[in-house]
Write an enzyme that holds these catalytic residues in place. Structure first.
Site, PDB file in Angstrom:
ATOM      1  NE  ARG A  90      29.696  37.175  36.310  1.00  0.00           N
ATOM      2  CZ  ARG A  90      29.070  36.854  37.428  1.00  0.00           C
ATOM      3  NH1 ARG A  90      29.292  35.686  38.004  1.00  0.00           N
ATOM      4  NH2 ARG A  90      28.215  37.677  37.980  1.00  0.00           N
ATOM      5  CG  ASN A 106      42.147  39.214  32.446  1.00  0.00           C
ATOM      6  OD1 ASN A 106      41.551  40.259  32.719  1.00  0.00           O
ATOM      7  ND2 ASN A 106      42.162  38.172  33.260  1.00  0.00           N
ATOM      8  CB  THR A 107      44.424  44.215  33.030  1.00  0.00           C
ATOM      9  OG1 THR A 107      43.171  44.507  33.651  1.00  0.00           O
ATOM     10  CG2 THR A 107      44.441  44.766  31.625  1.00  0.00           C
ATOM     11  CG  HIS A 108      45.680  39.671  38.066  1.00  0.00           C
ATOM     12  ND1 HIS A 108      44.456  39.387  38.615  1.00  0.00           N
ATOM     13  CD2 HIS A 108      46.591  39.359  39.013  1.00  0.00           C
ATOM     14  CE1 HIS A 108      44.619  38.912  39.845  1.00  0.00           C
ATOM     15  NE2 HIS A 108      45.906  38.888  40.109  1.00  0.00           N
ATOM     16  CG  ASP A 140      44.841  30.111  30.113  1.00  0.00           C
ATOM     17  OD1 ASP A 140      44.219  30.508  31.120  1.00  0.00           O
ATOM     18  OD2 ASP A 140      45.949  29.555  30.163  1.00  0.00           O
ATOM     19  CB  ALA A 141      40.098  27.585  30.015  1.00  0.00           C
ATOM     20  N   GLY A 142      41.936  29.244  32.465  1.00  0.00           N
ATOM     21  CA  GLY A 142      42.221  29.232  33.896  1.00  0.00           C
ATOM     22  C   GLY A 142      41.983  30.591  34.531  1.00  0.00           C
ATOM     23  CG  ASP A 144      43.876  36.188  37.083  1.00  0.00           C
ATOM     24  OD1 ASP A 144      43.325  36.744  36.113  1.00  0.00           O
ATOM     25  OD2 ASP A 144      43.510  36.368  38.254  1.00  0.00           O
TER      26      ASP A 144
HETATM   27  C1  GRF Z   1      41.571  46.411  37.781  1.00  0.00           C
HETATM   28  O1  GRF Z   1      42.595  46.515  38.719  1.00  0.00           O
HETATM   29  C2  GRF Z   1      41.455  45.009  37.263  1.00  0.00           C
HETATM   30  O2  GRF Z   1      42.660  44.380  37.007  1.00  0.00           O
HETATM   31  C3  GRF Z   1      40.741  44.379  38.427  1.00  0.00           C
HETATM   32  O3  GRF Z   1      39.743  45.307  38.746  1.00  0.00           O
HETATM   33  C4  GRF Z   1      40.188  46.600  38.399  1.00  0.00           C
HETATM   34  C5  GRF Z   1      39.218  47.193  37.413  1.00  0.00           C
HETATM   35  O4  GRF Z   1      38.924  48.476  37.749  1.00  0.00           O
HETATM   36  N1  GRF Z   1      40.281  43.073  38.134  1.00  0.00           N
HETATM   37  P1  GRF Z   1      38.038  49.387  36.771  1.00  0.00           P
HETATM   38  O5  GRF Z   1      36.688  48.703  36.611  1.00  0.00           O
HETATM   39  O6  GRF Z   1      38.777  49.512  35.475  1.00  0.00           O
HETATM   40  O7  GRF Z   1      37.923  50.696  37.503  1.00  0.00           O
END
Ligand code: GRF
Length: 188
Positions: A90, A106-108, A140-142, A144
């Site tokens: 979200r 955040n992670t991506h 931030d608000a965008g 990723d």
């Molecule tokens: C990660 O790769 C995250 O960056 C992406 O969804 C995955 C999350 O997996 N948006 P989990 O819920 O930690 O198993």
């Protein structure tokens, strides 16, 4: 350093953080884990590890700003130094960001700014890139778009499916998140 982790799904990255904390490899306290919907395995596994959990169910709010306000106050109640979105699907609004300025990570699962959004792995595979990877950034608000803190490259293999590639990316994503958290100072 106290963190609150937000999840929407299985929370395997969160589990890696919990394991690193329990083994002493990572010196943070996971103060709570929150989710945007009921019944996530992320919340279930946190509760099993003795971590406090909360759910702010997006679907039970008529207005998005009310959901954001509730998420902000529930998260702030744990007084985190950092909030970590770990597969939290979200976008939060400015109210939330202002409450945790520069402290929402955040992670991506792609090398931003390439392939932002909910399908970073699928989109990279469809494009045909030979190298993708993962990113840890300040959200931030965008979608990723925040400042990048760290990235790891992951090669795409000839027979990769979205699932196989995502699993290999997640192995690196977990390490990157833990290393990044370790490198952060507690804000004053
Ligand atoms: C990660 O790769 C995250 O960056 C992406 O969804 C995955 C999350 O997996 N948006 P989990 O819920 O930690 O198993």
């Amino acid at each position: 350093m106290r963190i609150v982790v937000l999840v929407s799904g299985t929370g395997s990255n969160l589990q890696a953080v919990i394991d690193a904390v329990q083994s002493g490899e990572l010196g943070v306290e996971v103060a709570a884990v929150g989710a945007d919907r009921p019944g996530t395995f992320g919340v279930e596994r946190s509760a099993a590890a003795g971590i406090e959990t909360f759910v702010v169910d997006f679907k039970s709010f008529e207005h998005r700003e009310d959901w954001n306000a509730e998420l902000t106050s529930k998260t702030a109640a744990y007084a985190p130094d950092y909030v970590v979105s770990s597969g939290f699907m979200r976008i939060v609004d400015q109210t939330f960001l202002d409450r945790f300025p520069g402290r929402y990570l955040n992670t991506h699962p792609a090398l931003l700014p390439s392939f932002p959004g909910a399908h970073g792995v699928r989109d990279a595979l469809a494009y045909g890139v030979k190298v993708t990877g993962c990113t840890v950034m300040i959200a931030d608000a965008g979608v990723d778009t925040g400042p990048i803190l760290a990235q790891t490259a992951v090669p795409v293999l000839a027979d990769d499916t979205e699932e196989s590639l995502h699993e290999r990316i997640k192995v690196q994503e977990r390490k990157l998140l833990i290393d990044t958290l370790r490198s952060l100072d507690t804000p004053t």
